[in-house]
Design a protein around this motif. Structure first.
Motif: not given
Length: 177
Positions: A96-125
C-alpha cells in the motif's frame, strides 16, 4: 555471484537431510521464477511465491537447527503451513505504501489491481486470522480478545487512512501483529 552460491547452498543443505535439500531446491527454483521470470511484478503470484519461499526458509532452518537428518513433525508442518497461508493473504500490507511507485513502474500488486478489495481484505483478514490462530493454538479468551481487537484496529486503519504516511504506519502496526 549468486549462481556460484546456489550449488554451494544446495550441497550444504544435503548435509541436513532430505527435507532440507528439498526445501532448498524448491527455494532455488522459485527464486529463479520470482526474479528471472518477473513473477515479482504480478500481485497474486508475488504473494503466493513469497509465502512459499518463506515456508521453505522455515523448513530449512527448522531442520538445520535439529540433529543431522532430522525431520519436521506434524506440529512443525502445521506451523509452516499456517504461517505461509497467513503471509500469502496479508503480504500486500507492505504494498500500500508504494502503490504509486508500483503503478509507475508497471508492477501489478494487489493494491494496484484491486485497491478497495485489498484494503477491505486487511480489515476482515487480520482479525479473522487473529481469531483462527488463537483457536488453533488454544489461547485463553483474554489474549484472543486482545489479538482480535488489535487485528481489527490495524485492519480498519488500512481502510480509513489511505495516505502514503498512514499506509507506512499501518504497515508497521501490521508487522507487529
Amino acid at each position: 555471484m549468486r549462481w556460484v552460491i546456489l550449488p554451494v547452498c544446495l550441497l550444504s543443505s544435503f548435509w541436513y537431510g532430505t527435507q532440507a535439500m528439498l526445501a532448498s531446491t524448491v527455494f532455488a527454483a522459485l527464486t529463479i521464477w520470482y526474479n528471472e521470470l518477473h513473477s515479482d511484478r504480478m500481485g497474486l503470484s508475488k504473494n503466493a511465491l513469497t509465502a512459499i519461499l518463506g515456508g521453505c526458509l522455515e523448513v530449512g532452518a527448522t531442520v538445520a537447527a535439529g540433529p543431522r537428518n532430522s525431520c519436521i513433525d506434524k506440529a512443525g508442518a502445521l506451523a509452516v503451513a499456517l504461517s505461509s497461508i497467513v503471509f500469502a493473504t496479508t503480504l500486500h500490507a507492505q504494498d500500500f505504501k508504494d502503490e504509486e511507485g508500483d503503478r509507475l513502474t508497471g508492477r501489478h500488486t494487489l493494491p494496484t489491481i484491486f485497491p478497495k478489495a485489498a484494503r477491505f481484505s486487511m480489515m476482515f483478514g487480520l482479525p479473522l486470522w487473529s481469531y483462527a490462530l488463537s483457536c488453533i493454538c488454544k489461547i485463553d479468551a483474554l489474549s484472543t480478545t486482545a489479538f482480535v481487537l488489535y487485528g481489527a484496529f490495524v485492519g480498519i486503519r488500512f481502510v480509513m487512512y489511505n495516505t502514503v504516511g498512514a499506509d507506512k504506519q499501518s504497515c508497521k502496526f501490521c508487522s507487529v501483529s
